[in-house]
Scaffold this motif. Structure first.
Motif, PDB file in Angstrom:
ATOM      1  N   TRP A   1       0.524   4.467  -2.590  1.00  0.00           N
ATOM      2  CA  TRP A   1       0.695   5.865  -2.140  1.00  0.00           C
ATOM      3  C   TRP A   1       1.767   6.521  -3.078  1.00  0.00           C
ATOM      4  CZ3 TRP A   1      -1.968   9.500   0.170  1.00  0.00           C
ATOM      5  CH2 TRP A   1      -1.160  10.775   0.488  1.00  0.00           C
TER       6      TRP A   1
ATOM      7  N   ILE B   1      -7.498   9.617  -2.871  1.00  0.00           N
ATOM      8  CA  ILE B   1      -7.149   9.435  -1.671  1.00  0.00           C
ATOM      9  C   ILE B   1      -8.126   8.373  -0.923  1.00  0.00           C
ATOM     10  CG2 ILE B   1      -6.858  10.430   0.767  1.00  0.00           C
ATOM     11  CD1 ILE B   1      -4.836  11.409  -1.430  1.00  0.00           C
TER      12      ILE B   1
ATOM     13  N   PHE C   1      -4.899   2.899   4.276  1.00  0.00           N
ATOM     14  CA  PHE C   1      -3.847   3.315   5.153  1.00  0.00           C
ATOM     15  C   PHE C   1      -3.667   2.312   6.217  1.00  0.00           C
ATOM     16  CE2 PHE C   1      -2.966   7.507   3.458  1.00  0.00           C
ATOM     17  CZ  PHE C   1      -3.973   7.953   2.792  1.00  0.00           C
TER      18      PHE C   1
ATOM     19  N   ILE D   1      -6.834   4.703  -0.850  1.00  0.00           N
ATOM     20  CA  ILE D   1      -5.598   4.164  -0.423  1.00  0.00           C
ATOM     21  C   ILE D   1      -6.135   3.507   1.075  1.00  0.00           C
ATOM     22  CG2 ILE D   1      -3.454   5.100   0.587  1.00  0.00           C
ATOM     23  CD1 ILE D   1      -3.548   5.528  -2.298  1.00  0.00           C
TER      24      ILE D   1
ATOM     25  N   GLU E   1       0.712  -0.995   0.085  1.00  0.00           N
ATOM     26  CA  GLU E   1      -0.075  -0.040   0.071  1.00  0.00           C
ATOM     27  C   GLU E   1       0.920   0.898   0.046  1.00  0.00           C
ATOM     28  OE1 GLU E   1      -3.763   1.090  -0.767  1.00  0.00           O
ATOM     29  OE2 GLU E   1      -3.074  -0.902  -0.455  1.00  0.00           O
TER      30      GLU E   1
ATOM     31  N   VAL F   1       3.793   9.323   4.090  1.00  0.00           N
ATOM     32  CA  VAL F   1       2.781  10.172   3.958  1.00  0.00           C
ATOM     33  C   VAL F   1       2.555  11.209   4.616  1.00  0.00           C
ATOM     34  CG1 VAL F   1       0.112   9.932   4.614  1.00  0.00           C
ATOM     35  CG2 VAL F   1       1.501   7.877   3.888  1.00  0.00           C
TER      36      VAL F   1
END
Length: 98
Positions: A7, A44, A49, A47, A3, A61
């Motif tokens: 990003w 966004i 996170f 993503i 991930e 990030v």
């Protein structure tokens, strides 16, 4: 692909769409962040996170925190500040962030 790689590619793509932006976020103006934020606005939320570590959040990030929606940023900051640097979010916290 991890991930954090996703990003990085999203950021790279956003910068490529706006060649006038500097490559280093430390030199961004408020307007530079707004341009990138508007470019990436619809990406966004894709993503995950929850699949990045606290260390990755801090190093990769966080320099772009100004492009994140405020509530998402505040939630992520609260969560990641309480984790071990190599930890990921627990399953019960994933639902809160996503």
């Amino acid at each position: 692909m991890s991930e954090i790689q996703v990003w990085k590619y999203v950021i790279k793509w956003g910068l490529a769409q706006n060649l006038e932006l500097p490559s280093n976020p430390a030199t961004f103006s408020k307007e530079n962040f707004n341009v990138l934020k508007n470019t990436l606005r619809q990406l966004i939320h894709f993503i995950k996170f929850s699949n990045i570590t606290s260390r990755e959040f801090s190093e990769v990030v966080l320099p772009y925190k100004k492009i994140l929606p405020k509530e998402l940023y505040k939630d992520l900051l609260k969560i990641f500040l309480n984790l071990h640097p190599d930890s990921k979010l627990t399953d019960n916290l994933k639902n809160h962030v996503m």
